[in-house]
Design a protein around this motif. Structure first.
Motif, PDB file in Angstrom:
ATOM      1  N   ALA A 246       0.849  -1.189   0.000  1.00 47.22           N
ATOM      2  CA  ALA A 246       0.000   0.000   0.000  1.00 47.22           C
ATOM      3  C   ALA A 246       0.887   1.242   0.000  1.00 47.22           C
ATOM      4  O   ALA A 246       1.729   1.412   0.885  1.00 47.22           O
ATOM      5  N   VAL A 247       0.699   2.094  -1.004  1.00 46.09           N
ATOM      6  CA  VAL A 247       1.498   3.313  -1.128  1.00 46.09           C
ATOM      7  C   VAL A 247       0.575   4.497  -1.393  1.00 46.09           C
ATOM      8  O   VAL A 247      -0.579   4.327  -1.790  1.00 46.09           O
ATOM      9  N   ASP A 248       1.125   5.685  -1.167  1.00 42.34           N
ATOM     10  CA  ASP A 248       0.415   6.915  -1.522  1.00 42.34           C
ATOM     11  C   ASP A 248       0.883   7.341  -2.912  1.00 42.34           C
ATOM     12  O   ASP A 248       2.051   7.665  -3.114  1.00 42.34           O
ATOM     13  N   LEU A 249      -0.030   7.326  -3.869  1.00 39.50           N
ATOM     14  CA  LEU A 249       0.282   7.713  -5.241  1.00 39.50           C
ATOM     15  C   LEU A 249      -0.644   8.847  -5.655  1.00 39.50           C
ATOM     16  O   LEU A 249      -1.861   8.691  -5.670  1.00 39.50           O
ATOM     17  N   ASP A 250      -0.059   9.992  -5.937  1.00 38.95           N
ATOM     18  CA  ASP A 250      -0.838  11.178  -6.323  1.00 38.95           C
ATOM     19  C   ASP A 250      -1.875  11.534  -5.265  1.00 38.95           C
ATOM     20  O   ASP A 250      -3.006  11.947  -5.576  1.00 38.95           O
ATOM     21  N   GLY A 251      -1.515  11.341  -3.994  1.00 39.29           N
ATOM     22  CA  GLY A 251      -2.412  11.703  -2.905  1.00 39.29           C
ATOM     23  C   GLY A 251      -3.496  10.698  -2.604  1.00 39.29           C
ATOM     24  O   GLY A 251      -4.374  10.963  -1.774  1.00 39.29           O
ATOM     25  N   SER A 252      -3.444   9.524  -3.235  1.00 40.08           N
ATOM     26  CA  SER A 252      -4.475   8.514  -3.023  1.00 40.08           C
ATOM     27  C   SER A 252      -3.828   7.173  -2.678  1.00 40.08           C
ATOM     28  O   SER A 252      -2.839   6.780  -3.302  1.00 40.08           O
ATOM     29  N   PRO A 253      -4.347   6.460  -1.684  1.00 43.75           N
ATOM     30  CA  PRO A 253      -3.777   5.149  -1.349  1.00 43.75           C
ATOM     31  C   PRO A 253      -3.997   4.164  -2.489  1.00 43.75           C
ATOM     32  O   PRO A 253      -5.092   4.055  -3.037  1.00 43.75           O
TER      33      PRO A 253
END
Length: 437
Positions: A246-253
């Motif tokens: 789980a990562v934060d990509l463009d402000g979204s999980p």
């Protein structure tokens, strides 16, 4: 439809895998397994074929294969189907004869023995949520079966249960949300005989962790994504070949697939209070470069929310099994432990405490199964899983505490397993990811 598996086929497929394996002789399950297979064959059920393992990248050629929703019978009935009874019956016996006796050794070594993991692969745990077209066992969602399996395993030992279920979590995630290319690349390995060690990594080592506020960041680059961050409570991370992170990509999980051989991936120790047999570790990601296609499916925020809910549902199932183990153990203990010339169960305070555990467990179980039923029917289950999470976290800790209390001084020593169950149950309200139904 002609190509749809008879709902009883899953149970027979699992039992057939076990019956053809030498592990049943080691586990003394041969007689009960052959009897169940005979009954299944007598009813005309079909057997799933085994799929060979391949891990090379395969280009997708169409839409991903998804599991169908389970139809609503219109009847509220919590009785497990005969199919589910077959699977759970064998797994319960395995948990009682293998996981329970080996729990202390597994906890001391901070790992589940590879022999045990190899044995559980024969049960087809990774196949339950893989579509039949991709080598799995079903065409329908099986969240209820997943909860029942988690409950049965945890009745033996929660730590080893988590280790056994970790690869199935990754297989389920790819099955439910992966692209066609991701399914064709990875799922055949999970449907084969040599199942890759893998982990769903969501949690991070910080206070009041929120799975929707991630500090593990993925930044877009010319060639894909660059990921930095640390994940905690990663099941058997030192041996994992594949991670869903789980990562934060463009402000979204977002969920991302990362192979362990990728440069910048390293593992650290992550000692824990409970779940020691799960071999928990930290996954350190330092400038890890992956292709843009590593994002699981289309990176939908709805998919990520569903992942968190299904993970919490799996933890609720684990809590049910361990709580049942506590109830059964203390019920026998208070009947045989004597004080002042009579069993302590004759004392009203003791009897009421045991009764409370049974009542709390029943409430936890009803709520969890209701959430699982709605999930596999494709209905909104956000409210139900929130209730299940709250009840299993709160009452699970209370049941663990009461179990220790009922044993008095014996509850504090490792001679009795209740102190371990107490420590494991405290993980239910804290853990995110790791398991999935």
């Amino acid at each position: 439809m002609a190509n749809r598996r008879d709902p009883m086929g899953i149970g027979l497929a699992v039992l057939n895998r076990i019956a053809s394996s030498p592990i049943v002789d080691k586990l003394k399950l041969r007689a009960s397994t052959e009897k169940a297979v005979y009954r299944g064959a007598k009813g005309g059920f079909r057997v799933a074929g085994a799929a060979g393992r391949t891990f090379k990248r395969v280009k997708g050629s169409g839409k991903p294969t998804r599991l169908s929703k389970t139809g609503d019978s219109g009847v509220f009935d919590l009785t497990p189907t005969e199919d589910q009874q077959m699977i759970v019956g064998v797994i319960k016996e395995f948990a009682a004869e293998v996981l329970r006796p080996g729990a202390l050794v597994a906890e001391t070594s901070n790992d589940t023995p590879k022999e045990v993991l190899a044995q559980t692969s024969e049960f087809g745990l990774t196949l339950l949520n893989i579509p039949e077209a991709l080598g799995g066992l079903s065409e329908d969602r099986s969240a209820v079966t997943g909860v029942l399996v988690a409950e049965a395993l945890a009745e033996g030992d929660m730590g080893q249960a988590v280790a056994c279920l970790a690869p199935a979590a990754v297989a389920t995630a790819i099955s439910l949300w992966g692209s066609d290319e991701q399914q064709q690349t990875y799922l055949p390995a999970f449907a084969g005989d040599d199942i890759p060690t893998s982990a769903l990594a969501v949690s991070e080592p910080r206070v009041l962790f929120d799975p929707f506020e991630l500090q593990t960041k993925a930044e877009r680059t010319a060639n894909g994504l660059r990921i930095n961050g640390v994940k905690s409570a990663v099941v058997r991370g030192a041996e994992a070949e594949l991670f869903v992170v789980a990562v934060d990509l463009d402000g979204s999980p977002t969920l991302v697939l990362i192979e362990s051989s990728t440069k910048g991936v390293s593992i650290e120790a992550d000692p824990s209070m409970g779940l020691r047999a799960a071999g928990l570790s930290r996954l350190v990601l330092e400038d890890v470069d992956v292709e843009a296609g590593a994002v699981l499916g289309d990176g939908s925020a709805d998919d990520y929310r569903e992942c968190i809910r299904l993970s919490r549902l799996a933890w609720s199932g684990l809590a049910l099994g361990t709580s049942r183990a506590v109830l059964d153990y203390v019920s026998d203990y208070v009947k045989t432990r004597e004080a002042f010339g009579e069993p302590i169960s004759h004392r009203q305070a003791v009897a009421f405490m045991v009764a409370d555990i049974a009542i709390e467990l029943e409430g936890m179980r009803l709520t969890t199964l209701k959430a699982a039923s709605r999930a596999e029917q494709g209905m909104d289950f956000s409210r139900e899983v929130a209730l299940a999470r709250r009840l299993t976290a709160e009452y699970g800790m209370k049941i663990g505490t009461d179990g220790v209390q009922l044993l008095g001084g014996h509850g504090f020593v490792k001679e009795h397993p209740v102190e371990r169950w107490y420590r494991d149950l405290r993980a239910v309200g804290l853990m995110e990811g790791a398991v999935l139904v």
